[in-house]
Motif scaffolding. Sequence first.
Motif, short mmCIF file in Angstrom:
data_model
loop_
_atom_site.label_atom_id
_atom_site.label_comp_id
_atom_site.label_asym_id
_atom_site.label_seq_id
_atom_site.Cartn_x
_atom_site.Cartn_y
_atom_site.Cartn_z
N ILE A 272 0.87 -1.18 0.00
CA ILE A 272 0.00 0.00 0.00
C ILE A 272 0.90 1.23 0.00
O ILE A 272 1.68 1.44 0.94
CB ILE A 272 -0.94 0.04 1.23
CG1 ILE A 272 -1.83 -1.20 1.27
CG2 ILE A 272 -1.80 1.32 1.19
CD1 ILE A 272 -2.62 -1.34 2.57
N ASP A 273 0.80 2.02 -1.06
CA ASP A 273 1.62 3.23 -1.18
C ASP A 273 0.85 4.51 -0.84
O ASP A 273 1.47 5.52 -0.47
CB ASP A 273 2.17 3.34 -2.61
CG ASP A 273 3.08 2.18 -2.96
OD1 ASP A 273 4.27 2.25 -2.63
OD2 ASP A 273 2.58 1.19 -3.52
N ALA A 274 -0.44 4.48 -0.98
CA ALA A 274 -1.24 5.67 -0.69
C ALA A 274 -2.63 5.24 -0.26
O ALA A 274 -3.18 4.25 -0.74
CB ALA A 274 -1.34 6.58 -1.91
N LEU A 275 -3.19 6.02 0.67
CA LEU A 275 -4.55 5.81 1.15
C LEU A 275 -5.28 7.14 1.10
O LEU A 275 -4.85 8.11 1.72
CB LEU A 275 -4.54 5.27 2.58
CG LEU A 275 -5.87 5.25 3.32
CD1 LEU A 275 -6.90 4.39 2.60
CD2 LEU A 275 -5.68 4.78 4.77
N LEU A 276 -6.37 7.18 0.35
CA LEU A 276 -7.15 8.40 0.22
C LEU A 276 -8.54 8.15 0.81
O LEU A 276 -9.36 7.45 0.22
CB LEU A 276 -7.23 8.84 -1.25
CG LEU A 276 -5.84 9.19 -1.81
CD1 LEU A 276 -5.28 8.02 -2.62
CD2 LEU A 276 -5.86 10.46 -2.62
N THR B 57 7.92 10.40 12.36
CA THR B 57 8.82 9.36 12.84
C THR B 57 8.78 8.12 11.95
O THR B 57 9.83 7.52 11.66
CB THR B 57 8.43 8.95 14.28
OG1 THR B 57 8.50 10.09 15.13
CG2 THR B 57 9.37 7.87 14.80
N ASP B 58 7.59 7.78 11.47
CA ASP B 58 7.41 6.52 10.74
C ASP B 58 7.59 6.66 9.23
O ASP B 58 7.53 5.66 8.50
CB ASP B 58 6.02 5.95 11.01
CG ASP B 58 5.87 5.43 12.44
OD1 ASP B 58 6.91 5.34 13.14
OD2 ASP B 58 4.75 5.11 12.85
N GLY B 59 7.78 7.89 8.74
CA GLY B 59 7.99 8.08 7.31
C GLY B 59 6.72 8.01 6.49
O GLY B 59 6.75 7.69 5.29
N VAL B 60 5.57 8.32 7.12
CA VAL B 60 4.29 8.33 6.42
C VAL B 60 3.78 9.77 6.35
O VAL B 60 3.66 10.44 7.38
CB VAL B 60 3.25 7.44 7.13
CG1 VAL B 60 1.92 7.46 6.37
CG2 VAL B 60 3.77 6.01 7.25
N GLN B 61 3.49 10.23 5.18
CA GLN B 61 3.01 11.59 4.94
C GLN B 61 1.50 11.63 5.10
O GLN B 61 0.79 10.80 4.54
CB GLN B 61 3.41 12.01 3.52
CG GLN B 61 2.83 13.31 3.03
CD GLN B 61 2.89 13.42 1.52
OE1 GLN B 61 2.93 12.39 0.83
NE2 GLN B 61 2.90 14.62 1.00
N VAL B 62 0.98 12.60 5.86
CA VAL B 62 -0.46 12.69 6.10
C VAL B 62 -0.92 14.15 5.97
O VAL B 62 -0.36 15.04 6.62
CB VAL B 62 -0.86 12.17 7.49
CG1 VAL B 62 -2.39 12.15 7.63
CG2 VAL B 62 -0.29 10.78 7.73
N TRP C 136 -1.45 1.35 8.32
CA TRP C 136 -0.22 2.04 8.74
C TRP C 136 1.05 1.19 8.59
O TRP C 136 2.07 1.69 8.07
CB TRP C 136 -0.37 2.56 10.16
CG TRP C 136 0.64 3.62 10.53
CD1 TRP C 136 1.83 3.44 11.19
CD2 TRP C 136 0.54 5.02 10.25
NE1 TRP C 136 2.47 4.65 11.35
CE2 TRP C 136 1.70 5.64 10.78
CE3 TRP C 136 -0.41 5.81 9.60
CZ2 TRP C 136 1.94 7.01 10.68
CZ3 TRP C 136 -0.18 7.18 9.50
CH2 TRP C 136 0.98 7.77 10.04
N PRO C 137 1.05 -0.07 9.04
CA PRO C 137 2.29 -0.85 8.87
C PRO C 137 2.74 -0.96 7.41
O PRO C 137 3.94 -0.84 7.12
CB PRO C 137 1.92 -2.22 9.44
CG PRO C 137 0.83 -1.93 10.42
CD PRO C 137 0.04 -0.83 9.79
N ALA C 138 1.80 -1.17 6.50
CA ALA C 138 2.15 -1.24 5.07
C ALA C 138 2.57 0.12 4.54
O ALA C 138 3.51 0.22 3.74
CB ALA C 138 0.96 -1.77 4.27
N LEU C 139 1.90 1.18 4.98
CA LEU C 139 2.29 2.53 4.57
C LEU C 139 3.68 2.88 5.11
O LEU C 139 4.48 3.52 4.43
CB LEU C 139 1.26 3.54 5.08
CG LEU C 139 -0.10 3.52 4.39
CD1 LEU C 139 -1.15 4.23 5.25
CD2 LEU C 139 -0.01 4.18 3.01
N LYS C 140 3.95 2.47 6.32
CA LYS C 140 5.28 2.71 6.92
C LYS C 140 6.36 1.99 6.12
O LYS C 140 7.43 2.56 5.85
CB LYS C 140 5.27 2.23 8.38
CG LYS C 140 6.56 2.46 9.13
CD LYS C 140 6.41 2.01 10.59
CE LYS C 140 7.72 2.18 11.36
NZ LYS C 140 7.58 1.71 12.77
#
Length: 256
Positions: free
Chosen positions: A81-85, A171-176, A123-127
Amino acid sequence: MSKSVAIVTGASQGIGQSTAIRLARDFSALVLVARNRANLEKTAEAVRAAGAETLIIEKDLAEPAAAQAVVDQTLAALGRIDALLNIAGAVPQIDLFEMTDEQWDAGAALKLHGARRLTIAAWPALKEAKGSVVLMSGNSALFPKAPYAAVGTINAAIVALAKAFSDRGITDGVQVNSVLPGAVMTGRRRSYLQHWAPLHDLTVEEATANFPKEAGIARYGEPEEIAELMAFLVSPGARWMTGSTLRMDGGEVKSI
């Protein structure tokens, strides 16, 4: 195009449908989530025509177990999973003094808690992918009023939720980020105008024409315009933007 996967909720109509079709230019696979399978099939056809693979998941994200099921099916079929909208959700426009507890709960269940649960589940996959999340709010978050108190309140909560996720994402490298659309002409808005007009002794045509004038905007927005903003937010060019709230409303909000 390298392997990349985006999940779009509310993909059966309106902004969600337009966003999924737009993202087909940027992602190799789109996961389309909504409650209406027939409409999802139409979206999927357009996405495939634009060059991306599709996975249809017919789920009601207001149900607590749905979020994990969406993530599990996505990872089983596509592996990442690279993006969640998070676009799904409509809140009843009912007066503050008339809305019941059940209506408040229903309004929050899909748009707020559905997005919260799905973001946590993904989140784990996005991370792992250093991915991106967008939460759909609305410009009423900035000016909640009594006739549609729940809309403004829940939209404001979504902005705060996105900000909280973005803090962990640093911290986790996920952009929101979150997006606040204004008056966009969708099927849902047309239905609302058809209901609202006779209550105010107007024709639907009069009500449709009057709203932009009363809101101080030149015209309604189009779903495709919001879709372009959504696509930018999950693109490499926006990577350093996180924790931001982007408003696109034709100038309806006059304050700074």
